[in-house]
Design a protein around this motif. Sequence first.
Motif, short mmCIF file in Angstrom:
data_model
loop_
_atom_site.label_atom_id
_atom_site.label_comp_id
_atom_site.label_asym_id
_atom_site.label_seq_id
_atom_site.Cartn_x
_atom_site.Cartn_y
_atom_site.Cartn_z
N PHE A 240 -14.06 -84.21 -9.53
CA PHE A 240 -12.67 -84.56 -9.32
C PHE A 240 -12.06 -85.01 -10.64
O PHE A 240 -12.70 -85.73 -11.41
N LYS A 241 -10.87 -84.57 -10.91
CA LYS A 241 -10.23 -84.87 -12.18
C LYS A 241 -9.63 -86.28 -12.16
O LYS A 241 -8.74 -86.57 -11.37
N VAL A 242 -10.15 -87.12 -13.03
CA VAL A 242 -9.66 -88.49 -13.17
C VAL A 242 -9.63 -88.82 -14.66
O VAL A 242 -10.23 -88.12 -15.48
N GLU A 273 -20.15 -83.52 -2.20
CA GLU A 273 -18.73 -83.77 -2.39
C GLU A 273 -18.42 -85.26 -2.32
O GLU A 273 -17.64 -85.79 -3.12
N ALA A 277 -17.03 -87.78 -5.32
CA ALA A 277 -15.88 -88.67 -5.17
C ALA A 277 -16.23 -90.08 -5.64
O ALA A 277 -15.46 -90.72 -6.36
N PHE A 301 -9.66 -92.69 -1.44
CA PHE A 301 -9.76 -91.55 -2.35
C PHE A 301 -9.90 -90.25 -1.56
O PHE A 301 -9.26 -89.24 -1.87
N ILE A 302 -10.75 -90.28 -0.54
CA ILE A 302 -10.98 -89.11 0.31
C ILE A 302 -9.68 -88.69 1.00
O ILE A 302 -9.35 -87.50 1.05
N GLU A 304 -6.62 -89.26 0.04
CA GLU A 304 -5.68 -88.72 -0.93
C GLU A 304 -6.06 -87.31 -1.38
O GLU A 304 -5.18 -86.48 -1.64
N ARG A 305 -7.37 -87.05 -1.48
CA ARG A 305 -7.83 -85.74 -1.95
C ARG A 305 -8.17 -84.79 -0.79
O ARG A 305 -8.59 -83.67 -1.03
N GLN A 306 -8.05 -85.28 0.44
CA GLN A 306 -8.33 -84.49 1.63
C GLN A 306 -9.76 -83.94 1.63
O GLN A 306 -10.03 -82.76 1.84
N ILE A 307 -10.69 -84.87 1.39
CA ILE A 307 -12.11 -84.53 1.39
C ILE A 307 -12.67 -84.81 2.78
O ILE A 307 -12.25 -85.75 3.46
#
Length: 311
Positions: A240-242, A273, A277, A301-302, A304-307
Motif C-alpha cells: 500500500f502506498k504511504v 493483504e 496493511a 485503514f482497511i 478506507e482502502r476497501q480491503i
Amino acid sequence: MKKILVIGSFTMDLVALTPRAPMEGETIIGTSFQQFTGGKGANQAVAAARLGADVTMFGKLGRDSFGEAHIETLKREGVNYEYILFAENESSGVGHITLEANGNNRIIVIPGTNHKVTPEDVENIEVQIKNSDIIMLQLEIPFDTVYKSIELAHKHNKTIILNPAPAVKLKEEYVKLVDYIVPNETEAAILTGIEVNTIETARKAGRKLLDLGCKNVIITLGSKGVLLINDNEEIFKESFKVKPVDTTAAGDSFIGAFAYSLSHGVEHAKALEYACAVGAITVTKMGAQPSLPNFSEVEKFIKERQIVKVN
C-alpha cells in the motif's frame, strides 16, 4: 483462536534521527534522540497482541532498567511474560539505530542477554511449546537455540514461522521442518545466493528455498510488495502506498499480522493483504513498538482502502 508462542529477542532501541547517515570519518548534527522497546521477537509478539492475538513471549533479559521497561511493555500490551528468564550480571540487548529523514535506517545490535538463551532453556518450556499452536522464531538468539526450538515445535506438530534475520546460511535439515520462512530481499539473497530485487528474482529465490524443503516461502519486497510461494500456489500482493517516516519494525509488524491471521484460520491471500496493511501503517510512525498498529487502526485503514477484513 490459536495460541502464539514467540521465542526470540529483546532490544532497547536507541534511535538517532539524522538528515542522512554520516560517511566514514564524518560527524554530522542529528535532529533528535529517542528510546523504544524493540527486538525482533518482542516486536512480533507485540504486533500480534495489539491485533488481538493470544501471545506468549519467551526470551531472556538482564536485571536492569531496560529489562524492566520490556516487562512493563509486555504487561501493558497483554502479552504473557511469565516464562521470561533473567540473567544475572548481564545487560539486556541494545539496538543502535541511525534513522535518516527519508525513513531508511541502519541498525547495530548488541545482543546482550539475547545470546544467553540456551537450548536447555527452550527444553525447559517444552510444555509451553506443546500447549501453543504457532511458534514464531527469528535469528537474534543463538542458532542452536533456534534449532532446538524448531525440533521441539516439529515434534509437537506446531506451525513454525521463521524470520531468518539477521540472515545466515541455515542447516537444511531444519529448513525442511519450517512451515513458513519469511525473509526480506537481502535475507533471501543471503540464503539462496540469488540477488533479489524484482518479483522474478524473488520467485527464483523462493523456488530455491522450496527445493530445500520449506513448505511456504514469503519474501517481503519493501515498497514493491510481498510474494508467497508453495507447491500449490503463488501469490503476489502489492504494498500500500504511504509516506514512510521510519521503516524500523515494518517486517516484524508484517510477520506478527500474518501470524495473527493464521491464528484465525485465514487463507493466504487475505492474510498477506492484511499483513501488508499492518506493515504500511507501521512505516508511517516513529519507533519500533510504538509504531505497531492496534486492531482499530487497522480496521480504519482497511475501510478506507476497501480491503477484505480478516475476521
